[in-house]
Design a protein around this motif. Structure first.
Motif, PDB file in Angstrom:
ATOM      1  N   UNK A  31       0.856  -1.191   0.000  1.00  0.00           N
ATOM      2  CA  UNK A  31       0.000   0.000   0.000  1.00  0.00           C
ATOM      3  C   UNK A  31       0.889   1.237   0.000  1.00  0.00           C
ATOM      4  N   UNK A  32       0.744   2.037  -1.046  1.00  0.00           N
ATOM      5  CA  UNK A  32       1.574   3.238  -1.138  1.00  0.00           C
ATOM      6  C   UNK A  32       0.864   4.405  -0.477  1.00  0.00           C
ATOM      7  N   UNK A  33       1.646   5.212   0.173  1.00  0.00           N
ATOM      8  CA  UNK A  33       1.095   6.395   0.819  1.00  0.00           C
ATOM      9  C   UNK A  33       0.804   7.446  -0.245  1.00  0.00           C
ATOM     10  N   UNK A  34      -0.287   8.178  -0.104  1.00  0.00           N
ATOM     11  CA  UNK A  34      -0.552   9.233  -1.077  1.00  0.00           C
ATOM     12  C   UNK A  34       0.493  10.335  -0.953  1.00  0.00           C
ATOM     13  N   UNK A  35       0.875  10.861  -2.082  1.00  0.00           N
ATOM     14  CA  UNK A  35       1.888  11.914  -2.088  1.00  0.00           C
ATOM     15  C   UNK A  35       1.296  13.186  -1.488  1.00  0.00           C
ATOM     16  N   UNK A  36       1.972  13.702  -0.494  1.00  0.00           N
ATOM     17  CA  UNK A  36       1.491  14.933   0.121  1.00  0.00           C
ATOM     18  C   UNK A  36       2.046  16.114  -0.667  1.00  0.00           C
ATOM     19  N   UNK A  37       1.266  17.168  -0.801  1.00  0.00           N
ATOM     20  CA  UNK A  37       1.761  18.327  -1.545  1.00  0.00           C
ATOM     21  C   UNK A  37       2.906  18.985  -0.791  1.00  0.00           C
ATOM     22  N   UNK A  38       3.818  19.605  -1.509  1.00  0.00           N
ATOM     23  CA  UNK A  38       4.934  20.266  -0.826  1.00  0.00           C
ATOM     24  C   UNK A  38       4.425  21.421   0.021  1.00  0.00           C
TER      25      UNK A  38
END
Length: 84
Positions: A31-38
């Motif tokens: 399960x990949x973590x969703x990419x958080x915005x910078x």
């Protein structure tokens, strides 16, 4: 002694081998973590000039009097504008 050196080299190769890097990543957490915005860059703040000494400082750090003059600190606020 030689077998311990060989074992150490094998372990180092295992952890740093590009060929095995993909296998270790795929066999791990699927399960990949969703990419958080910078994080947003800090917003620029207007610079104002102290009415007493002429120091330039951010508007958020300044002190204003009733007439709208800005000062760098309480002492200059009490002293008033330069020349008065």
């Amino acid at each position: 002694m030689f077998k311990y050196l060989l074992l150490a080299l094998l372990l180092i190769w295992f952890f740093y081998s590009p060929a095995l890097k993909g296998w270790r990543q795929s066999s791990g957490n699927t399960a990949k973590k969703p990419a958080s915005p910078p994080p947003a860059p800090p917003q620029a703040e207007n610079m104002v000039q102290c009415a007493h000494c002429g120091l330039h400082l951010p508007e958020g750090e300044s002190i204003k009097d009733a007439q709208g003059h800005t000062y760098c600190g309480k002492a200059h606020l009490q002293a008033g504008p330069a020349g008065h």
